[in-house]
Design an enzyme around this catalytic site. Sequence first.
Site, PDB file in Angstrom:
ATOM      1  N   ASP A   1       0.852  -1.223   0.022  1.00 19.03           N
ATOM      2  CA  ASP A   1      -0.033  -0.156  -0.096  1.00 19.03           C
ATOM      3  C   ASP A   1       0.871   1.192   0.010  1.00 19.03           C
ATOM      4  O   ASP A   1       2.337   1.125   0.430  1.00 19.03           O
ATOM      5  CB  ASP A   1      -0.893  -0.107   1.233  1.00 19.03           C
TER       6      ASP A   1
ATOM      7  N   ASP B   1      -0.183   5.004   0.795  1.00 12.95           N
ATOM      8  CA  ASP B   1      -0.446   6.238   1.821  1.00 12.95           C
ATOM      9  C   ASP B   1      -0.408   5.383   3.089  1.00 12.95           C
ATOM     10  O   ASP B   1      -1.053   4.414   3.645  1.00 12.95           O
ATOM     11  CB  ASP B   1      -1.693   6.898   1.536  1.00 12.95           C
TER      12      ASP B   1
ATOM     13  N   LYS C   1      -8.355  -4.163  -4.637  1.00 11.52           N
ATOM     14  CA  LYS C   1      -6.788  -4.579  -4.495  1.00 11.52           C
ATOM     15  C   LYS C   1      -6.588  -6.011  -4.335  1.00 11.52           C
ATOM     16  O   LYS C   1      -5.468  -6.523  -4.937  1.00 11.52           O
ATOM     17  CB  LYS C   1      -6.560  -4.219  -2.928  1.00 11.52           C
TER      18      LYS C   1
ATOM     19  N   ASP D   1      -1.939  -0.893   5.936  1.00 11.16           N
ATOM     20  CA  ASP D   1      -2.139  -0.226   7.306  1.00 11.16           C
ATOM     21  C   ASP D   1      -3.681   0.089   7.752  1.00 11.16           C
ATOM     22  O   ASP D   1      -3.823   0.407   8.517  1.00 11.16           O
ATOM     23  CB  ASP D   1      -1.703   1.102   7.266  1.00 11.16           C
ATOM     24  N   SER D   2      -4.701  -0.418   6.556  1.00 15.11           N
ATOM     25  CA  SER D   2      -6.003  -0.057   6.962  1.00 15.11           C
ATOM     26  C   SER D   2      -6.945  -1.301   6.487  1.00 15.11           C
ATOM     27  O   SER D   2      -6.456  -2.280   5.796  1.00 15.11           O
ATOM     28  CB  SER D   2      -6.465   1.145   6.338  1.00 15.11           C
TER      29      SER D   2
ATOM     30  N   ASN E   1      -8.809  -1.695   3.991  1.00 21.35           N
ATOM     31  CA  ASN E   1      -9.177  -1.806   2.762  1.00 21.35           C
ATOM     32  C   ASN E   1      -7.811  -2.664   2.113  1.00 21.35           C
ATOM     33  O   ASN E   1      -7.708  -2.890   0.858  1.00 21.35           O
ATOM     34  CB  ASN E   1      -9.163  -0.508   1.880  1.00 21.35           C
TER      35      ASN E   1
END
Length: 267
Positions: free
Chosen positions: A13, A15, A190, A212-213, A215
Amino acid sequence: MSGRAQDAIVFCDFDATFWDHREPDRTVADIERLDLLIKAWPGRLLFGWVTGSSVAGALDLVRGAGLDFLPDFVSGDLGTDLRFREAGALVADRQWRHRLGTSGFTHRSVAEIVATFEAARGIRLVPQQPEFPAFKCGYYLPPEGADAANHLVELAAGKGVAVNLNRCNPDAGDPPGFFDVDFVPVGTGKAETVTYVLAGLDRATESFGFGDSGNDLAMLHNVDFPWLVANATEEAKRAGFPVTHRSCLGGVLDVLEGSLAREEETP
Protein backbone atom coordinates in the site's frame (compact mmCIF):
# COMPACT_ATOMS: atom_id res chain seq x y z
CA MET A 1 12.05 -18.58 2.32
CA SER A 2 13.18 -21.47 0.22
CA GLY A 3 16.29 -21.57 -1.93
CA ARG A 4 19.13 -19.10 -2.38
CA ALA A 5 17.85 -17.61 -5.64
CA GLN A 6 14.17 -17.38 -4.72
CA ASP A 7 12.23 -14.71 -6.59
CA ALA A 8 9.91 -12.48 -4.58
CA ILE A 9 7.24 -9.88 -5.21
CA VAL A 10 6.05 -7.17 -2.83
CA PHE A 11 2.55 -5.69 -2.87
CA CYS A 12 2.71 -2.51 -0.79
CA ASP A 13 0.00 0.00 0.00
CA PHE A 14 1.19 3.58 -0.56
CA ASP A 15 -0.32 6.11 1.88
CA ALA A 16 0.75 5.47 5.49
CA THR A 17 2.45 2.22 4.45
CA PHE A 18 5.06 3.14 1.84
CA TRP A 19 4.85 6.90 2.26
CA ASP A 20 4.88 8.43 5.74
CA HIS A 21 3.02 11.75 5.42
CA ARG A 22 4.09 12.70 8.94
CA GLU A 23 7.82 12.19 8.33
CA PRO A 24 8.54 12.34 4.59
CA ASP A 25 12.27 12.83 5.17
CA ARG A 26 12.43 9.42 6.82
CA THR A 27 10.59 7.94 3.85
CA VAL A 28 13.19 9.38 1.48
CA ALA A 29 16.00 7.69 3.41
CA ASP A 30 14.08 4.42 3.50
CA ILE A 31 13.47 4.49 -0.27
CA GLU A 32 17.23 4.73 -0.76
CA ARG A 33 17.59 1.63 1.46
CA LEU A 34 14.90 -0.09 -0.59
CA ASP A 35 16.85 0.50 -3.79
CA LEU A 36 19.88 -1.21 -2.24
CA LEU A 37 17.75 -4.11 -1.03
CA ILE A 38 16.25 -4.71 -4.48
CA LYS A 39 19.74 -4.83 -5.99
CA ALA A 40 20.97 -7.19 -3.26
CA TRP A 41 18.16 -9.74 -3.56
CA PRO A 42 19.61 -13.05 -4.79
CA GLY A 43 16.74 -13.70 -7.21
CA ARG A 44 14.38 -11.27 -8.88
CA LEU A 45 12.62 -8.90 -6.45
CA LEU A 46 9.61 -7.07 -7.87
CA PHE A 47 8.18 -4.17 -5.86
CA GLY A 48 4.85 -2.49 -6.51
CA TRP A 49 2.23 -0.23 -4.99
CA VAL A 50 -1.38 -1.33 -4.50
CA THR A 51 -3.12 1.85 -3.47
CA GLY A 52 -6.35 3.78 -3.32
CA SER A 53 -4.45 6.86 -4.49
CA SER A 54 -3.93 7.77 -8.12
CA VAL A 55 -0.77 6.66 -9.88
CA ALA A 56 0.07 10.29 -10.67
CA GLY A 57 -0.45 11.39 -7.08
CA ALA A 58 1.90 8.74 -5.70
CA LEU A 59 4.56 9.45 -8.29
CA ASP A 60 4.32 13.21 -7.65
CA LEU A 61 5.15 12.71 -3.98
CA VAL A 62 8.20 10.60 -4.79
CA ARG A 63 9.45 12.91 -7.53
CA GLY A 64 8.72 15.98 -5.42
CA ALA A 65 11.17 14.59 -2.87
CA GLY A 66 13.87 14.48 -5.55
CA LEU A 67 13.79 10.70 -6.05
CA ASP A 68 13.63 8.77 -9.30
CA PHE A 69 12.30 5.54 -7.75
CA LEU A 70 9.87 3.81 -10.09
CA PRO A 71 8.09 0.63 -8.94
CA ASP A 72 7.80 -2.43 -11.14
CA PHE A 73 4.03 -2.06 -11.16
CA VAL A 74 1.29 0.09 -9.65
CA SER A 75 -2.32 -0.83 -8.98
CA GLY A 76 -3.76 2.65 -8.45
CA ASP A 77 -7.21 4.04 -7.67
CA LEU A 78 -8.05 0.99 -5.55
CA GLY A 79 -7.05 -1.56 -8.15
CA THR A 80 -8.74 0.11 -11.11
CA ASP A 81 -5.62 1.51 -12.80
CA LEU A 82 -3.06 -1.27 -13.24
CA ARG A 83 0.25 -0.41 -14.86
CA PHE A 84 3.56 -2.22 -15.35
CA ARG A 85 6.99 -0.68 -15.84
CA GLU A 86 8.20 -0.85 -19.42
CA ALA A 87 11.26 1.02 -20.72
CA GLY A 88 11.28 3.43 -17.80
CA ALA A 89 7.56 4.22 -17.86
CA LEU A 90 4.39 2.82 -16.30
CA VAL A 91 2.16 1.41 -19.03
CA ALA A 92 -1.53 0.48 -18.58
CA ASP A 93 -2.34 -3.24 -18.75
CA ARG A 94 -4.71 -3.69 -21.70
CA GLN A 95 -6.34 -6.90 -20.50
CA TRP A 96 -7.17 -5.36 -17.12
CA ARG A 97 -8.48 -2.21 -18.80
CA HIS A 98 -10.78 -4.37 -20.95
CA ARG A 99 -12.14 -6.04 -17.80
CA LEU A 100 -13.02 -2.65 -16.37
CA GLY A 101 -14.65 -1.45 -19.57
CA THR A 102 -16.98 -4.43 -19.77
CA SER A 103 -18.01 -4.41 -16.09
CA GLY A 104 -21.05 -2.18 -16.51
CA PHE A 105 -19.69 0.36 -14.02
CA THR A 106 -20.63 4.00 -14.68
CA HIS A 107 -20.43 7.24 -12.74
CA ARG A 108 -24.14 7.67 -13.34
CA SER A 109 -24.92 4.40 -11.56
CA VAL A 110 -22.81 5.47 -8.59
CA ALA A 111 -24.50 8.89 -8.46
CA GLU A 112 -27.92 7.19 -8.36
CA ILE A 113 -26.80 4.90 -5.51
CA VAL A 114 -25.47 7.85 -3.52
CA ALA A 115 -28.58 9.98 -4.12
CA THR A 116 -30.90 7.15 -3.07
CA PHE A 117 -28.85 6.51 0.08
CA GLU A 118 -28.74 10.17 1.09
CA ALA A 119 -32.49 10.61 0.55
CA ALA A 120 -33.36 7.47 2.53
CA ARG A 121 -30.90 7.93 5.39
CA GLY A 122 -30.50 11.69 5.65
CA ILE A 123 -26.72 11.27 5.67
CA ARG A 124 -24.50 13.07 3.18
CA LEU A 125 -21.57 11.30 1.52
CA VAL A 126 -18.70 13.73 0.96
CA PRO A 127 -16.80 13.36 -2.35
CA GLN A 128 -13.08 12.86 -1.77
CA GLN A 129 -12.11 14.80 -4.91
CA PRO A 130 -13.80 17.25 -7.30
CA GLU A 131 -13.55 14.88 -10.28
CA PHE A 132 -13.48 11.08 -10.07
CA PRO A 133 -11.24 8.85 -12.21
CA ALA A 134 -12.92 6.63 -14.78
CA PHE A 135 -13.47 3.57 -12.60
CA LYS A 136 -13.43 4.73 -8.97
CA CYS A 137 -15.69 7.08 -7.04
CA GLY A 138 -14.51 7.78 -3.49
CA TYR A 139 -16.54 9.36 -0.69
CA TYR A 140 -16.26 9.95 3.05
CA LEU A 141 -19.05 8.60 5.24
CA PRO A 142 -19.40 10.52 8.53
CA PRO A 143 -19.24 8.60 11.83
CA GLU A 144 -23.01 8.73 12.35
CA GLY A 145 -23.50 6.77 9.13
CA ALA A 146 -21.66 3.63 10.26
CA ASP A 147 -24.81 1.67 11.06
CA ALA A 148 -26.27 2.48 7.62
CA ALA A 149 -23.22 1.50 5.57
CA ASN A 150 -24.58 -1.90 4.53
CA HIS A 151 -27.46 -0.11 2.82
CA LEU A 152 -24.95 1.12 0.22
CA VAL A 153 -23.95 -2.46 -0.58
CA GLU A 154 -27.62 -3.40 -1.01
CA LEU A 155 -28.24 -0.46 -3.33
CA ALA A 156 -25.23 -1.36 -5.50
CA ALA A 157 -26.25 -5.00 -6.03
CA GLY A 158 -26.82 -5.89 -9.68
CA LYS A 159 -25.45 -2.60 -11.03
CA GLY A 160 -21.88 -3.72 -11.82
CA VAL A 161 -20.69 -1.70 -8.83
CA ALA A 162 -18.75 -3.03 -5.83
CA VAL A 163 -18.59 -1.06 -2.57
CA ASN A 164 -15.46 -0.96 -0.44
CA LEU A 165 -15.97 0.27 3.13
CA ASN A 166 -13.35 0.78 5.80
CA ARG A 167 -12.47 3.14 8.64
CA CYS A 168 -10.21 6.01 7.61
CA ASN A 169 -6.61 6.24 8.79
CA PRO A 170 -5.75 9.84 9.78
CA ASP A 171 -2.07 9.03 9.11
CA ALA A 172 -3.02 8.94 5.42
CA GLY A 173 -4.53 12.43 5.62
CA ASP A 174 -8.15 11.31 6.08
CA PRO A 175 -10.59 12.88 8.60
CA PRO A 176 -10.62 11.09 11.98
CA GLY A 177 -13.65 8.98 12.72
CA PHE A 178 -14.88 8.90 9.13
CA PHE A 179 -15.16 5.93 6.79
CA ASP A 180 -13.84 5.51 3.25
CA VAL A 181 -16.58 4.50 0.80
CA ASP A 182 -15.18 3.55 -2.59
CA PHE A 183 -17.30 2.48 -5.55
CA VAL A 184 -15.42 0.39 -8.13
CA PRO A 185 -16.34 -2.11 -10.86
CA VAL A 186 -17.33 -5.58 -9.71
CA GLY A 187 -14.39 -7.98 -10.03
CA THR A 188 -11.74 -5.36 -9.36
CA GLY A 189 -10.01 -4.02 -6.27
CA LYS A 190 -6.77 -4.56 -4.36
CA ALA A 191 -7.20 -8.30 -3.77
CA GLU A 192 -8.28 -9.00 -7.34
CA THR A 193 -5.32 -7.18 -8.85
CA VAL A 194 -2.91 -9.07 -6.60
CA THR A 195 -4.37 -12.36 -7.86
CA TYR A 196 -4.11 -11.11 -11.44
CA VAL A 197 -0.48 -10.01 -11.11
CA LEU A 198 0.55 -13.26 -9.45
CA ALA A 199 -1.13 -15.30 -12.20
CA GLY A 200 0.89 -13.43 -14.82
CA LEU A 201 4.33 -14.21 -13.37
CA ASP A 202 6.49 -16.45 -15.50
CA ARG A 203 8.09 -18.40 -12.66
CA ALA A 204 7.55 -19.39 -9.04
CA THR A 205 7.64 -16.33 -6.80
CA GLU A 206 7.05 -15.83 -3.08
CA SER A 207 4.76 -12.91 -2.31
CA PHE A 208 4.77 -10.30 0.46
CA GLY A 209 1.99 -7.87 1.27
CA PHE A 210 2.00 -4.75 3.45
CA GLY A 211 -0.87 -2.48 4.47
CA ASP A 212 -2.20 -0.17 7.17
CA SER A 213 -6.00 -0.16 6.97
CA GLY A 214 -9.14 -2.18 6.42
CA ASN A 215 -9.03 -1.85 2.65
CA ASP A 216 -5.74 -3.79 2.65
CA LEU A 217 -7.02 -6.88 4.45
CA ALA A 218 -8.42 -8.74 1.43
CA MET A 219 -5.15 -8.10 -0.40
CA LEU A 220 -3.15 -9.53 2.50
CA HIS A 221 -5.18 -12.74 2.42
CA ASN A 222 -3.89 -13.32 -1.13
CA VAL A 223 -0.12 -13.31 -0.42
CA ASP A 224 2.30 -15.75 1.18
CA PHE A 225 3.62 -13.33 3.80
CA PRO A 226 1.05 -10.71 4.92
CA TRP A 227 1.99 -7.85 7.24
CA LEU A 228 0.48 -4.73 8.76
CA VAL A 229 2.78 -1.82 9.55
CA ALA A 230 3.00 -0.62 13.16
CA ASN A 231 0.87 2.48 12.48
CA ALA A 232 -2.04 0.43 11.08
CA THR A 233 -5.54 1.21 12.29
CA GLU A 234 -6.92 -0.73 15.24
CA GLU A 235 -9.65 -2.02 12.92
CA ALA A 236 -7.01 -3.56 10.66
CA LYS A 237 -4.98 -5.00 13.54
CA ARG A 238 -8.01 -6.91 14.79
CA ALA A 239 -7.72 -9.10 11.66
CA GLY A 240 -4.78 -10.88 13.31
CA PHE A 241 -2.02 -10.36 10.75
CA PRO A 242 1.54 -9.93 12.06
CA VAL A 243 2.53 -6.32 12.73
CA THR A 244 5.93 -4.76 12.04
CA HIS A 245 7.87 -3.12 14.86
CA ARG A 246 8.28 0.15 12.97
CA SER A 247 5.86 2.32 11.05
CA CYS A 248 5.48 2.70 7.31
CA LEU A 249 8.34 1.81 4.95
CA GLY A 250 10.73 1.27 7.87
CA GLY A 251 8.61 -1.68 8.97
CA VAL A 252 8.42 -3.01 5.41
CA LEU A 253 12.21 -2.89 5.12
CA ASP A 254 12.71 -4.65 8.44
CA VAL A 255 10.66 -7.61 7.20
CA LEU A 256 12.31 -7.78 3.79
CA GLU A 257 15.83 -7.34 5.12
CA GLY A 258 15.16 -10.05 7.69
CA SER A 259 13.97 -12.39 4.95
CA LEU A 260 17.06 -11.64 2.88
CA ALA A 261 19.33 -12.34 5.85
CA ARG A 262 17.63 -15.70 6.45
CA GLU A 263 17.94 -16.62 2.80
CA GLU A 264 21.67 -15.84 2.78
CA GLU A 265 22.07 -18.14 5.81
CA THR A 266 20.39 -21.06 3.97
CA PRO A 267 23.04 -23.67 3.13
